[in-house]
Design a protein around this motif. Structure first.
Motif, mmCIF file in Angstrom:
data_model
loop_
_atom_site.group_PDB
_atom_site.id
_atom_site.type_symbol
_atom_site.label_atom_id
_atom_site.label_comp_id
_atom_site.label_asym_id
_atom_site.label_seq_id
_atom_site.Cartn_x
_atom_site.Cartn_y
_atom_site.Cartn_z
ATOM 1 N N ALA A 262 -34.266 10.373 -9.605
ATOM 2 C CA ALA A 262 -33.157 9.621 -10.201
ATOM 3 C C ALA A 262 -31.907 10.470 -10.366
ATOM 4 C CB ALA A 262 -33.583 9.051 -11.553
ATOM 5 N N VAL A 263 -32.069 11.769 -10.665
ATOM 6 C CA VAL A 263 -30.896 12.607 -10.915
ATOM 7 C C VAL A 263 -30.406 13.320 -9.659
ATOM 8 C CG1 VAL A 263 -31.582 12.956 -13.309
ATOM 9 C CG2 VAL A 263 -32.239 14.647 -11.591
ATOM 10 N N THR A 264 -31.086 13.111 -8.526
ATOM 11 C CA THR A 264 -30.663 13.774 -7.290
ATOM 12 C C THR A 264 -30.303 12.798 -6.174
ATOM 13 O OG1 THR A 264 -32.997 13.995 -6.629
ATOM 14 C CG2 THR A 264 -31.968 15.890 -7.728
ATOM 15 N N TYR A 265 -31.045 11.675 -6.056
ATOM 16 C CA TYR A 265 -30.775 10.758 -4.939
ATOM 17 C C TYR A 265 -31.235 9.363 -5.331
ATOM 18 C CZ TYR A 265 -29.892 9.680 0.001
ATOM 19 O OH TYR A 265 -29.377 9.187 1.184
ATOM 20 N N THR A 266 -30.297 8.491 -5.595
ATOM 21 C CA THR A 266 -30.602 7.174 -6.148
ATOM 22 C C THR A 266 -31.503 6.357 -5.238
ATOM 23 O OG1 THR A 266 -28.403 7.226 -7.166
ATOM 24 C CG2 THR A 266 -29.577 5.136 -7.189
ATOM 25 N N LEU A 267 -31.277 6.429 -3.932
ATOM 26 C CA LEU A 267 -32.071 5.636 -3.002
ATOM 27 C C LEU A 267 -33.545 6.001 -3.091
ATOM 28 C CD1 LEU A 267 -32.163 3.589 -0.637
ATOM 29 C CD2 LEU A 267 -31.883 5.516 0.906
ATOM 30 N N HIS A 268 -33.849 7.295 -3.135
ATOM 31 C CA HIS A 268 -35.249 7.711 -3.239
ATOM 32 C C HIS A 268 -35.842 7.322 -4.586
ATOM 33 C CE1 HIS A 268 -34.754 10.993 0.083
ATOM 34 N NE2 HIS A 268 -34.792 9.766 0.560
ATOM 35 N N PHE A 269 -35.010 7.312 -5.612
ATOM 36 C CA PHE A 269 -35.483 6.845 -6.916
ATOM 37 C C PHE A 269 -35.897 5.380 -6.837
ATOM 38 C CE2 PHE A 269 -34.057 4.604 -10.841
ATOM 39 C CZ PHE A 269 -35.107 4.994 -11.657
ATOM 40 N N GLY A 270 -35.039 4.548 -6.268
ATOM 41 C CA GLY A 270 -35.371 3.135 -6.141
ATOM 42 C C GLY A 270 -36.604 2.908 -5.300
ATOM 43 N N PHE A 271 -36.706 3.657 -4.194
ATOM 44 C CA PHE A 271 -37.875 3.504 -3.329
ATOM 45 C C PHE A 271 -39.141 3.973 -4.033
ATOM 46 C CE2 PHE A 271 -40.832 5.210 -0.153
ATOM 47 C CZ PHE A 271 -41.046 4.068 0.605
ATOM 48 N N THR A 272 -39.053 5.071 -4.780
ATOM 49 C CA THR A 272 -40.226 5.581 -5.492
ATOM 50 C C THR A 272 -40.696 4.592 -6.543
ATOM 51 O OG1 THR A 272 -39.476 7.856 -5.138
ATOM 52 C CG2 THR A 272 -41.105 7.500 -6.864
ATOM 53 N N VAL A 273 -39.764 3.994 -7.268
ATOM 54 C CA VAL A 273 -40.137 2.980 -8.257
ATOM 55 C C VAL A 273 -40.833 1.813 -7.573
ATOM 56 C CG1 VAL A 273 -39.228 1.295 -9.891
ATOM 57 C CG2 VAL A 273 -38.338 3.627 -9.886
ATOM 58 N N LEU A 274 -40.275 1.355 -6.457
ATOM 59 C CA LEU A 274 -40.909 0.267 -5.702
ATOM 60 C C LEU A 274 -42.314 0.660 -5.272
ATOM 61 C CD1 LEU A 274 -40.833 -2.450 -4.136
ATOM 62 C CD2 LEU A 274 -39.868 -1.172 -2.217
ATOM 63 N N MET A 275 -42.473 1.898 -4.795
ATOM 64 C CA MET A 275 -43.773 2.345 -4.318
ATOM 65 C C MET A 275 -44.800 2.384 -5.445
ATOM 66 S SD MET A 275 -44.839 6.092 -3.013
ATOM 67 C CE MET A 275 -44.863 6.556 -4.755
ATOM 68 N N VAL A 276 -44.420 2.935 -6.606
ATOM 69 C CA VAL A 276 -45.351 3.034 -7.734
ATOM 70 C C VAL A 276 -45.765 1.650 -8.211
ATOM 71 C CG1 VAL A 276 -45.587 3.789 -10.123
ATOM 72 C CG2 VAL A 276 -44.506 5.293 -8.449
ATOM 73 N N VAL A 277 -44.803 0.754 -8.338
ATOM 74 C CA VAL A 277 -45.116 -0.606 -8.780
ATOM 75 C C VAL A 277 -45.986 -1.314 -7.746
ATOM 76 C CG1 VAL A 277 -44.127 -2.852 -9.335
ATOM 77 C CG2 VAL A 277 -43.053 -0.773 -10.204
ATOM 78 N N THR A 278 -45.686 -1.114 -6.468
ATOM 79 C CA THR A 278 -46.493 -1.731 -5.408
ATOM 80 C C THR A 278 -47.934 -1.241 -5.465
ATOM 81 O OG1 THR A 278 -44.562 -1.939 -3.967
ATOM 82 C CG2 THR A 278 -46.725 -2.039 -2.924
#
Length: 658
Positions: A262-278
């Motif tokens: 989240a504090v380095t690259y917003t796109l990877h943050f969003g993708f990581t959240v999607l992945m964990v929830v998935t």
């Protein structure tokens, strides 16, 4: 050498193979070792003194990295049983750091720039580094009095690195970025050690570094979160899947990674959240289908997601809180053009497994292994989930075109590369183990020898392809782009190039304004000025890198209004009444200069335009290029008053307000 087997799964009585406290300590110590090794090697490499153009740096990089690869493969085969643990671990850190540094630093030995020089996106990255080196707090890279929009975590730390060296931000970018590439490989080794045996972790970290050389390291601030995602995904899958209570430390550890993204690259943050929830949804569906009650399953999974979310939220707020406060926690969030970009590699699905290269073959083996093992191996299941999530992100990005935006899916190609390459290693090792088990014992040594030779040859091939082909255009740009001194790495200076006048322009601004750069707001047609000095910019070069809080279109309209002022007095009044912090320095293109850089012709007469000009850009998405260039012209008489100090410098006219 055997492939993944039940013993390679995380232990059932613990969330990880490596104790978590030991992992945290390894990450800290390994990062320090990687930084020291990388800086030491960069110091030596910078003294090679090889004049460009030459293939000598590439030759040295290829041979040097190949020798380190021999050492790494030797550690895999021999080093994990015949030496003390501290020596094995430390040797691995040093070898991984040396490999990435030699392969990447030697081609850049004669330039102070990182891959890509100061061109295109690197101009904004250098601007952010320069800004963070000039302030201890958070700030937008360009606009004064505006909360930062792009995550500042990586760049803020880079600013402290520059301060420690006593260098300007742009100059510290290259050594800082190379250190992060080395640290990324070392930390990847520790993270993989959480879920697989050490030898497999070393090979997984190595192919992660190779994948980064092909596609990831040119965005060094985004590379760590991409490289570390696969092992953290495996760990997350295991923690969510286990029936026993999950250790809180492991959940906090996963949350820390999500927060880091989240504090380095917003796109990877969003993708990581999607992945964990998935992952949580898939595990919940599997349990309910096997007969578990719905609500107890949902509650159990939610209680595991909760600490991950809370920890990541706390870390994210360290960087995002100013922006959230400025937008009433996104309730009043202006529309951003950052996602208005669709290159060719974002329009088509990435298929690295179809490439006729050693890396493509490795990815193909990875696909086969994931499909064959996903139902019985949680490592394969977790990694396959990432692959599916990447392709789903591409599909969602395509659907987002209906809303006239994208999800920048092409930025996730590097994640796919890392996952498939690591899966390819696991598949190859499992195949080797299968052959050793099925064939006569007298073939075991031969099989291992062939595997060693092919693996080493493949790694060398991928490295040479990265050095000689994938990174070559970026290397050339690093040598031809101008330094702020007005010359490039080759010592060339062409007065017909805008970059050759940077030093003269900066000196003129200093003389006319008698203010430090941080106290000047510049309206310029030469946006690279902000990459080298911490000037504030009245306008960003392109709407796609502009902070949405800064009102790019409103500022462009304001510039148009100023250009239509009747006289200098009216221009001064308009500047004083502007709703934005008005420029104190104008750096405009002078078409009457003997060093004129040229410009557009008048649409009406076809003749060269008159007046002092600057170039602005408008969003043209979904067209390529995604911006439309146009010029705004100021009558020179607007700056002929006591309110302005004016000087002509090369192709520019500089006007400074008192």
């Amino acid at each position: 050498m055997t492939g993944p087997s039940p013993i390679d799964e995380p232990r059932q009585d613990s969330a990880v193979r490596l104790p978590l406290r030991g992992a945290v300590l390894e990450i800290l110590l390994g990062s320090i070792v990687a930084t020291v090794v990388c800086l030491g090697l960069q110091f030596l490499v910078a003294r090679l003194g090889i004049s460009e153009p030459s293939f000598a740096p590439e030759a040295l990089a290829a041979v040097g990295s190949a020798l380190v690869l021999v050492l790494l493969f030797g550690l895999v085969v021999f080093g994990h049983h015949r030496s003390p643990r501290w020596l094995r671990t430390g040797g691995t850190w040093v070898a991984l750091s040396a490999f990435t540094t030699l392969a990447l630093a030697i081609p850049l030995q004669g330039t102070r720039y990182y891959f890509g020089g100061s061109s295109v996106d690197n101009g904004f990255r250098l601007q952010y580094m320069t800004r963070m080196a000039s302030t201890a707090g958070l700030a937008d890279m360009n606009y004064p009095e505006v909360a930062p929009y792009y995550p500042a975590g990586w760049f803020w730390l880079g600013g402290r690195f520059a301060n420690l060296l006593g260098w300007e931000g742009w100059a510290a970018y290259k050594p800082y970025a190379l250190c992060w590439v080395a640290v990324t490989a070392v930390v990847a080794y520790t993270l993989w050690s959480l879920v697989v045996r050490r030898r497999l972790a070393l090979l997984a970290a190595l192919v992660t570094a190779l994948a980064g050389m092909l596609h990831g390291i040119e965005e060094p601030y985004a590379w760590p979160s991409a490289a570390w995602l696969p092992p953290l995904a495996v760990l997350t899958w295991h923690v969510l899947r286990r029936r026993d209570p999950a250790p809180r430390g492991t959940l906090v550890f996963i949350g820390a990674f999500v927060g880091f993204a989240a504090v380095t690259y917003t796109l990877h943050f969003g993708f990581t959240v999607l992945m964990v929830v998935t992952m949580a949804v898939l595990i919940g569906v599997f349990r309910v289908r096997r007969g578990d009650a719905l609500w107890p399953t949902v509650r159990a999974l939610f209680l595991r997601l909760l600490p991950i979310g809370l920890v990541s939220l706390v870390i994210a707020l360290l960087v995002w809180l100013p922006y959230l406060l400025s937008t009433s926690f996104l309730l009043d969030n202006p529309r951003s053009a950052a996602q208005h970009y669709l290159p060719a590699n974002g329009a088509f699905l990435p298929l690295p497994m179809t490439e006729a290269t050693a890396f493509g073959l490795l990815c193909l083996i990875g696909v086969v292994w994931l499909l064959l093992r996903c139902s019985r191996n949680e490592i394969a299941a977790a990694m396959l989930t990432i692959v599916i999530a990447v392709y789903c992100w591409f599909a969602l990005s395509t659907l987002a075109l209906i809303a006239k935006t994208t999800l920048l899916a092409f930025r996730l190609t590097v994640v796919l590369d890392v996952v498939l390459a690591a899966a390819g290693v696991f598949g190859l090792l499992e195949l080797i183990g299968f052959l050793r088990h099925r064939l006569s014992g007298r073939y075991a040594v031969r099989i291992s020898a062939v595997a060693f030779a092919l693996g080493l040859g493949g790694a060398v091939s991928i490295t040479q392809h990265a050095i000689g082909d994938a990174l070559e255009p970026s290397v050339q740009t690093a040598y031809t782009d101008y330094y702020p001194t007005g010359v490039n790495a080759k010592g060339h200076r062409d007065p017909e190039e805008a970059g050759s006048w940077t030093d003269d322009v900066n000196r003129a601004i200093d003389r006319l304004s008698d203010r430090p750069p941080q106290r000047n707001v510049v309206l310029s047609t030469n946006y690279k000025l902000m990459s080298f000095r911490p000037y504030w910019g009245f306008q960003q070069e392109t709407p796609h890198y502009a902070n949405p809080l800064a009102d790019y279109e409103g500022r462009a309209a304001e510039i148009h209004r100023w250009s239509r002022a009747r006289d200098s007095a009216e221009l001064v009044r308009m500047l004083e009444r502007s709703e934005y912090p008005a420029p104190t320095v104008f750096v405009l293109r002078n078409p009457d200069s003997p060093h004129s850089l040229g410009g557009a012709t008048s649409a009406d007469s076809g003749q060269p335009p008159t007046g002092l000009g600057m170039e602005l850009k408008a969003d043209a998405f979904p067209q390529l290029p995604n911006v439309r260039d146009y010029e705004v012209r100021f009558d020179r008489a607007l700056f002929q008053s006591p309110e302005f100090e004016v000087a002509d410098v090369g192709p520019y006219t500089i006007a400074v307000r008192d």
